[in-house]
Design a protein around this motif. Sequence first.
Motif, short mmCIF file in Angstrom:
data_model
loop_
_atom_site.label_atom_id
_atom_site.label_comp_id
_atom_site.label_asym_id
_atom_site.label_seq_id
_atom_site.Cartn_x
_atom_site.Cartn_y
_atom_site.Cartn_z
N LEU A 1 -9.21 -0.74 -1.16
CA LEU A 1 -8.09 0.19 -1.01
C LEU A 1 -8.41 1.41 -1.87
O LEU A 1 -8.59 1.29 -3.07
N VAL A 2 -8.46 2.57 -1.24
CA VAL A 2 -8.83 3.78 -1.96
C VAL A 2 -7.73 4.82 -1.80
O VAL A 2 -7.49 5.33 -0.70
N GLU A 3 -7.06 5.10 -2.92
CA GLU A 3 -5.98 6.08 -2.91
C GLU A 3 -6.53 7.49 -3.13
O GLU A 3 -7.56 7.67 -3.81
N SER A 4 -5.82 8.46 -2.59
CA SER A 4 -6.17 9.87 -2.81
C SER A 4 -4.91 10.71 -2.65
O SER A 4 -3.89 10.22 -2.17
N GLY A 5 -5.00 11.97 -3.07
CA GLY A 5 -3.89 12.89 -2.88
C GLY A 5 -3.07 13.18 -4.13
O GLY A 5 -2.16 14.01 -4.09
N GLY A 6 -3.37 12.49 -5.21
CA GLY A 6 -2.64 12.77 -6.44
C GLY A 6 -3.03 14.11 -7.02
O GLY A 6 -3.97 14.76 -6.58
N ARG B 1 1.45 14.38 -0.76
CA ARG B 1 1.27 13.24 0.14
C ARG B 1 0.07 12.43 -0.35
O ARG B 1 -1.05 12.93 -0.42
N LEU B 2 0.35 11.18 -0.64
CA LEU B 2 -0.71 10.25 -1.04
C LEU B 2 -1.21 9.51 0.19
O LEU B 2 -0.44 9.21 1.10
N SER B 3 -2.51 9.20 0.16
CA SER B 3 -3.12 8.41 1.22
C SER B 3 -3.80 7.20 0.60
O SER B 3 -4.26 7.25 -0.54
N CYS B 4 -3.87 6.13 1.37
CA CYS B 4 -4.58 4.93 0.96
C CYS B 4 -5.40 4.44 2.15
O CYS B 4 -4.82 4.00 3.15
N ALA B 5 -6.70 4.55 2.02
CA ALA B 5 -7.60 4.09 3.08
C ALA B 5 -8.01 2.65 2.81
O ALA B 5 -8.51 2.33 1.72
N ALA B 6 -7.78 1.79 3.79
CA ALA B 6 -8.07 0.37 3.65
C ALA B 6 -9.28 -0.01 4.49
O ALA B 6 -9.48 0.53 5.58
N SER B 7 -10.05 -0.95 3.97
CA SER B 7 -11.19 -1.47 4.72
C SER B 7 -11.37 -2.94 4.38
O SER B 7 -10.86 -3.42 3.36
N GLU C 1 -6.22 4.71 11.91
CA GLU C 1 -7.00 5.27 10.80
C GLU C 1 -7.10 4.31 9.61
O GLU C 1 -7.70 4.66 8.59
N ASN C 2 -6.47 3.14 9.73
CA ASN C 2 -6.45 2.16 8.62
C ASN C 2 -5.95 2.79 7.33
O ASN C 2 -6.51 2.57 6.24
N THR C 3 -4.88 3.56 7.45
CA THR C 3 -4.40 4.34 6.31
C THR C 3 -2.88 4.21 6.19
O THR C 3 -2.17 4.22 7.20
N VAL C 4 -2.42 4.10 4.97
CA VAL C 4 -0.99 4.15 4.67
C VAL C 4 -0.74 5.39 3.82
O VAL C 4 -1.57 5.76 2.99
N TYR C 5 0.40 6.02 4.07
CA TYR C 5 0.73 7.27 3.40
C TYR C 5 2.01 7.13 2.59
O TYR C 5 2.86 6.30 2.88
N LEU C 6 2.13 8.00 1.59
CA LEU C 6 3.38 8.13 0.87
C LEU C 6 3.68 9.61 0.73
O LEU C 6 3.00 10.32 -0.03
N GLN C 7 4.64 10.08 1.51
CA GLN C 7 5.07 11.47 1.41
C GLN C 7 6.13 11.55 0.33
O GLN C 7 7.16 10.86 0.41
N VAL D 1 0.74 6.76 -12.44
CA VAL D 1 -0.38 6.38 -11.58
C VAL D 1 0.20 5.60 -10.42
O VAL D 1 0.98 4.65 -10.62
N TYR D 2 -0.16 6.00 -9.22
CA TYR D 2 0.35 5.37 -8.00
C TYR D 2 -0.72 4.47 -7.39
O TYR D 2 -1.86 4.89 -7.22
N TYR D 3 -0.28 3.24 -7.06
CA TYR D 3 -1.20 2.22 -6.56
C TYR D 3 -0.80 1.78 -5.16
O TYR D 3 0.38 1.57 -4.87
N CYS D 4 -1.80 1.58 -4.34
CA CYS D 4 -1.62 1.03 -3.00
C CYS D 4 -1.87 -0.47 -3.06
O CYS D 4 -2.73 -0.93 -3.84
N THR D 5 -1.14 -1.22 -2.26
CA THR D 5 -1.35 -2.66 -2.21
C THR D 5 -1.41 -3.15 -0.77
O THR D 5 -0.82 -2.54 0.14
N ILE D 6 -2.10 -4.28 -0.58
CA ILE D 6 -2.09 -5.00 0.69
C ILE D 6 -1.63 -6.42 0.41
O ILE D 6 -1.99 -7.00 -0.63
#
Length: 125
Positions: A4-9, A19-25, A75-81, A92-97
């Motif tokens: 899980l890779v967050e970006s956008g901070g 807008r934060l993005s989290c790319a999952a693989s 896109e296998n991505t979750v967003y936080l607007q 610090v904002y964290y993405c979870t699965i």
Amino acid sequence: QVQLVESGGGLVQAGGSLRLSCAASGRTFSNYHMGWFRQAPGNQREFIARITTSGSTAYADSVKGRFTISRDNAENTVYLQMNSLKSEDTAVYYCTIYRLGWYRATDPFYGIDYWGKGTLVTVSQ
């Protein structure tokens, strides 16, 4: 292996948006519930938002009406607007699965399988 890779901070003024993005693989993304949490210095990690496989959402009271979680399964991505940001949103904002099918409405920490490494959001006055 799940990643899980967050970006956008970044740094934003109070009242602004990010807008934060989290790319999952590593998994079939569309099969899993996803979430966002945050941790401010000196504070415990707290729940922000969650989105199920069907697109149902839930939010912490502190962000309801200002933040929106969404997902793009293609896109296998979750967003936080995040809108109308406040200084207390600094964290610090964290993405979870979540584990497959695990869900407890009253406990957003229940069933978390992996965390991202986080992305820092700083809101200035």
